[in-house]
Design a protein around this motif. Structure first.
Motif, PDB file in Angstrom:
ATOM      1  N   ILE A  38       0.847  -1.191   0.000  1.00 13.00           N
ATOM      2  CA  ILE A  38       0.000   0.000   0.000  1.00 13.00           C
ATOM      3  C   ILE A  38       0.879   1.235   0.000  1.00 13.00           C
ATOM      4  CG2 ILE A  38      -1.784   1.300   1.226  1.00 13.00           C
ATOM      5  CD1 ILE A  38      -2.610  -1.356   2.563  1.00 13.00           C
ATOM      6  N   PHE A  39       0.528   2.182  -0.866  1.00  9.82           N
ATOM      7  CA  PHE A  39       1.166   3.487  -0.881  1.00  9.82           C
ATOM      8  C   PHE A  39       0.086   4.518  -0.560  1.00  9.82           C
ATOM      9  CE2 PHE A  39       3.654   0.719  -3.544  1.00  9.82           C
ATOM     10  CZ  PHE A  39       4.953   1.014  -3.163  1.00  9.82           C
ATOM     11  N   LEU A  40       0.154   5.065   0.632  1.00 11.55           N
ATOM     12  CA  LEU A  40      -0.839   6.020   1.108  1.00 11.55           C
ATOM     13  C   LEU A  40      -0.228   7.412   1.042  1.00 11.55           C
ATOM     14  CD1 LEU A  40      -3.472   6.892   2.466  1.00 11.55           C
ATOM     15  CD2 LEU A  40      -2.480   6.183   4.664  1.00 11.55           C
ATOM     16  N   LEU A  41      -0.744   8.233   0.152  1.00 11.48           N
ATOM     17  CA  LEU A  41      -0.249   9.599  -0.017  1.00 11.48           C
ATOM     18  C   LEU A  41      -1.173  10.565   0.705  1.00 11.48           C
ATOM     19  CD1 LEU A  41       1.855  11.432  -1.691  1.00 11.48           C
ATOM     20  CD2 LEU A  41      -0.123  11.866  -3.166  1.00 11.48           C
ATOM     21  N   ASP A  42      -0.597  11.354   1.612  1.00 14.32           N
ATOM     22  CA  ASP A  42      -1.375  12.392   2.281  1.00 14.32           C
ATOM     23  C   ASP A  42      -1.166  13.712   1.535  1.00 14.32           C
ATOM     24  OD1 ASP A  42      -2.768  12.905   5.207  1.00 14.32           O
ATOM     25  OD2 ASP A  42      -1.797  14.680   4.359  1.00 14.32           O
ATOM     26  N   ASN A  43      -2.258  14.252   0.993  1.00 10.69           N
ATOM     27  CA  ASN A  43      -2.203  15.443   0.147  1.00 10.69           C
ATOM     28  C   ASN A  43      -2.270  16.724   0.976  1.00 10.69           C
ATOM     29  OD1 ASN A  43      -1.671  15.428  -2.583  1.00 10.69           O
ATOM     30  ND2 ASN A  43      -3.744  14.888  -3.202  1.00 10.69           N
ATOM     31  N   ASN A  44      -1.253  16.904   1.849  1.00 10.71           N
ATOM     32  CA  ASN A  44      -1.152  18.117   2.653  1.00 10.71           C
ATOM     33  C   ASN A  44      -2.380  18.334   3.536  1.00 10.71           C
ATOM     34  OD1 ASN A  44       0.312  20.389   3.513  1.00 10.71           O
ATOM     35  ND2 ASN A  44      -0.755  21.740   2.081  1.00 10.71           N
ATOM     36  N   SER A  45      -2.794  17.263   4.216  1.00 12.53           N
ATOM     37  CA  SER A  45      -3.908  17.372   5.155  1.00 12.53           C
ATOM     38  C   SER A  45      -3.500  18.194   6.377  1.00 12.53           C
ATOM     39  CB  SER A  45      -4.352  15.983   5.630  1.00 12.53           C
ATOM     40  OG  SER A  45      -4.801  15.200   4.564  1.00 12.53           O
ATOM     41  N   LYS A  46      -4.494  18.580   7.158  1.00 10.48           N
ATOM     42  CA  LYS A  46      -4.219  19.219   8.435  1.00 10.48           C
ATOM     43  C   LYS A  46      -3.501  18.229   9.343  1.00 10.48           C
ATOM     44  CE  LYS A  46      -8.271  22.237   8.149  1.00 10.48           C
ATOM     45  NZ  LYS A  46      -9.580  22.614   8.753  1.00 10.48           N
ATOM     46  N   LYS A  47      -2.758  18.754  10.287  1.00 11.00           N
ATOM     47  CA  LYS A  47      -1.925  17.921  11.145  1.00 11.00           C
ATOM     48  C   LYS A  47      -2.727  16.871  11.907  1.00 11.00           C
ATOM     49  CE  LYS A  47       2.188  19.453  10.299  1.00 11.00           C
ATOM     50  NZ  LYS A  47       3.202  18.570   9.672  1.00 11.00           N
ATOM     51  N   ASP A  48      -3.930  17.243  12.344  1.00  8.79           N
ATOM     52  CA  ASP A  48      -4.696  16.271  13.134  1.00  8.79           C
ATOM     53  C   ASP A  48      -5.091  15.061  12.297  1.00  8.79           C
ATOM     54  OD1 ASP A  48      -6.491  17.701  11.593  1.00  8.79           O
ATOM     55  OD2 ASP A  48      -8.017  17.861  13.153  1.00  8.79           O
ATOM     56  N   SER A  49      -5.363  15.261  11.003  1.00  2.64           N
ATOM     57  CA  SER A  49      -5.689  14.142  10.124  1.00  2.64           C
ATOM     58  C   SER A  49      -4.472  13.242   9.941  1.00  2.64           C
ATOM     59  CB  SER A  49      -6.175  14.657   8.768  1.00  2.64           C
ATOM     60  OG  SER A  49      -6.510  13.586   7.902  1.00  2.64           O
ATOM     61  N   GLN A  50      -3.319  13.846   9.724  1.00  2.00           N
ATOM     62  CA  GLN A  50      -2.088  13.064   9.581  1.00  2.00           C
ATOM     63  C   GLN A  50      -1.770  12.302  10.860  1.00  2.00           C
ATOM     64  OE1 GLN A  50       1.181  15.490   8.232  1.00  2.00           O
ATOM     65  NE2 GLN A  50       0.027  16.350   6.515  1.00  2.00           N
ATOM     66  N   GLU A  51      -1.944  12.955  11.998  1.00  2.00           N
ATOM     67  CA  GLU A  51      -1.595  12.328  13.271  1.00  2.00           C
ATOM     68  C   GLU A  51      -2.531  11.166  13.599  1.00  2.00           C
ATOM     69  OE1 GLU A  51       1.112  12.788  15.041  1.00  2.00           O
ATOM     70  OE2 GLU A  51       1.732  14.206  13.479  1.00  2.00           O
ATOM     71  N   GLU A  52      -3.795  11.275  13.224  1.00  2.00           N
ATOM     72  CA  GLU A  52      -4.731  10.174  13.452  1.00  2.00           C
ATOM     73  C   GLU A  52      -4.299   8.926  12.684  1.00  2.00           C
ATOM     74  OE1 GLU A  52      -7.505   9.576  15.338  1.00  2.00           O
ATOM     75  OE2 GLU A  52      -6.916  11.396  16.427  1.00  2.00           O
ATOM     76  N   ILE A  53      -3.858   9.120  11.454  1.00  2.00           N
ATOM     77  CA  ILE A  53      -3.398   7.985  10.652  1.00  2.00           C
ATOM     78  C   ILE A  53      -2.112   7.414  11.235  1.00  2.00           C
ATOM     79  CG2 ILE A  53      -2.514   7.308   8.380  1.00  2.00           C
ATOM     80  CD1 ILE A  53      -4.501   9.302   7.168  1.00  2.00           C
ATOM     81  N   LYS A  54      -1.196   8.281  11.632  1.00  2.00           N
ATOM     82  CA  LYS A  54       0.049   7.806  12.245  1.00  2.00           C
ATOM     83  C   LYS A  54      -0.241   7.009  13.517  1.00  2.00           C
ATOM     84  CE  LYS A  54       2.970  11.571  10.530  1.00  2.00           C
ATOM     85  NZ  LYS A  54       3.771  12.757  10.911  1.00  2.00           N
ATOM     86  N   LYS A  55      -1.182   7.489  14.291  1.00  2.00           N
ATOM     87  CA  LYS A  55      -1.546   6.785  15.523  1.00  2.00           C
ATOM     88  C   LYS A  55      -2.108   5.408  15.205  1.00  2.00           C
ATOM     89  CE  LYS A  55      -4.655   7.120  19.524  1.00  2.00           C
ATOM     90  NZ  LYS A  55      -5.739   7.905  20.167  1.00  2.00           N
ATOM     91  N   TYR A  56      -2.986   5.330  14.221  1.00  2.00           N
ATOM     92  CA  TYR A  56      -3.560   4.040  13.844  1.00  2.00           C
ATOM     93  C   TYR A  56      -2.478   3.082  13.366  1.00  2.00           C
ATOM     94  CZ  TYR A  56      -5.645   0.512  10.861  1.00  2.00           C
ATOM     95  OH  TYR A  56      -5.955  -0.680  10.262  1.00  2.00           O
ATOM     96  N   LEU A  57      -1.590   3.564  12.505  1.00  2.49           N
ATOM     97  CA  LEU A  57      -0.530   2.691  11.979  1.00  2.49           C
ATOM     98  C   LEU A  57       0.388   2.206  13.094  1.00  2.49           C
ATOM     99  CD1 LEU A  57       0.415   4.599   8.693  1.00  2.49           C
ATOM    100  CD2 LEU A  57      -0.894   2.479   8.902  1.00  2.49           C
ATOM    101  N   LYS A  58       0.686   3.078  14.028  1.00  2.00           N
ATOM    102  CA  LYS A  58       1.545   2.674  15.142  1.00  2.00           C
ATOM    103  C   LYS A  58       0.880   1.599  15.981  1.00  2.00           C
ATOM    104  CE  LYS A  58       4.199   4.515  19.019  1.00  2.00           C
ATOM    105  NZ  LYS A  58       4.565   5.736  19.795  1.00  2.00           N
ATOM    106  N   GLU A  59      -0.412   1.753  16.229  1.00  2.00           N
ATOM    107  CA  GLU A  59      -1.137   0.757  17.007  1.00  2.00           C
ATOM    108  C   GLU A  59      -1.297  -0.543  16.238  1.00  2.00           C
ATOM    109  OE1 GLU A  59      -4.745   2.773  17.896  1.00  2.00           O
ATOM    110  OE2 GLU A  59      -3.914   3.903  19.592  1.00  2.00           O
TER     111      GLU A  59
END
Length: 314
Positions: A38-59
């Protein structure tokens, strides 16, 4: 194609929609297909959107996803032994250019048989990728493959079988909603879930970034058809799409008008294009006059600007 399981590179784009992106990733974790990344590209989202995804991936790190988060500027080397690469883009590149960033990387660095464009507001059935690949493998002439799509909020209601037909007289697309137990040939595959043979990247190229929004999927498949590839949909399996209502904004009207002209000019014979051009000029003039009479000057401007920009766009 090879006898072993084909490698599939899945491309997803997130833009301020971490909830849907995470739900889509959760559904992918349950699929039965074995060889994908999977290649998930974040198109310059707000920080909270990016952080939610990072949190999910870490978990999820100890569950399914062996992942790495990188900046888009670091897409210049291989990242082996990963099944998910989370790419942070520093601008919003839109649909076509966003996908092209990843398509170029895959072409240069990843040994795939297929790429899959998948909207992040979808949820997939466990066997969806098996069915897509089996259909894609059934003929060397198949370049693009789609799948039955149902409404997420109404899962028994069919949205499309995954492909559309084009009325070339008016350059209007209509989703195919008549089901069949056979593989169905269509004019183009809906970009929400589009399986593409890797050879397309070498022989045809990427999505046309000039389109920005609307008609990118149709243009790609039309170029494919002109180079001997066909677009089909598989009768097996499905995805569920959280598609909202169609926008009628002036922004949408401008791009829809402009891009229809550009796509027809690029991909059809001159007699077909000029026949369509007469129609679209008369249609825009009539529609714009009606909008002006009703005081909708911005809408009339969007139509007229779309007409002129489409004619001159090369």
């Amino acid at each position: 194609m090879k006898n072993q399981v084909n490698k599939v590179s899945i491309i997803m784009i997130n833009w301020n929609n971490s909830t849907d992106t995470i739900n889509c990733l959760k559904s992918i974790k349950k699929i039965t297909y074995s060889d994908y990344n999977i290649f998930l590209l974040d198109n310059n989202s707000k920080k909270d959107s990016q952080e939610e995804i990072k949190k999910y991936l870490k978990e999820s790190e100890n569950q399914e996803f062996n992942y790495k988060t990188i900046d888009v500027t670091d897409l210049n080397k291989k990242y082996p032994n990963l099944n998910l690469l989370y790419i942070i883009n520093n601008i919003n590149s839109g649909f076509a250019s966003g996908n092209n960033i990843v398509l170029k990387y895959i072409k240069d660095y990843v040994d795939s048989d297929y790429v899959l464009l998948l909207n992040n507001d979808t949820v997939v059935a466990p066997d969806f990728l098996d069915c897509l690949v089996n259909t894609g493998n059934s003929s060397e002439n198949i370049g693009f493959t789609g799948i039955r799509t149902y409404y997420y909020d109404n899962p028994d209601k069919l949205q499309t079988i995954g492909g559309s037909l084009i009325d070339y007289n008016h350059c209007e697309a209509s989703a195919i909603t008549t089901t069949s137990d056979e593989i169905t040939v269509c004019d183009f595959i809906t970009g929400s879930c589009m399986l593409v043979k890797q050879s397309i990247l070498d022989n045809i190229g990427f999505l046309d970034s000039k389109l920005f929004m609307y008609w990118e999927d149709a243009d790609w498949c039309m170029r494919g058809k002109n180079n001997g590839y066909i677009s089909v949909t598989t009768p097996n399996s499905m995805i569920y799409h959280k598609e909202g209502g169609s926008s009628t904004s002036d922004f949408r009207l401008y791009y829809h008008t402009r891009n229809r002209i550009y796509v027809m000019k690029k991909n059809t014979e001159s007699n077909i294009y000029h026949h369509f051009l007469i129609y679209i000029i008369l249609y825009v003039l009539k529609t714009s006059m009606t909008e002006i009479i009703h005081g909708n000057f911005s809408t009339a401007k969007a139509f007229i600007k779309g007409l002129f920009d489409g004619i001159i766009l090369k």
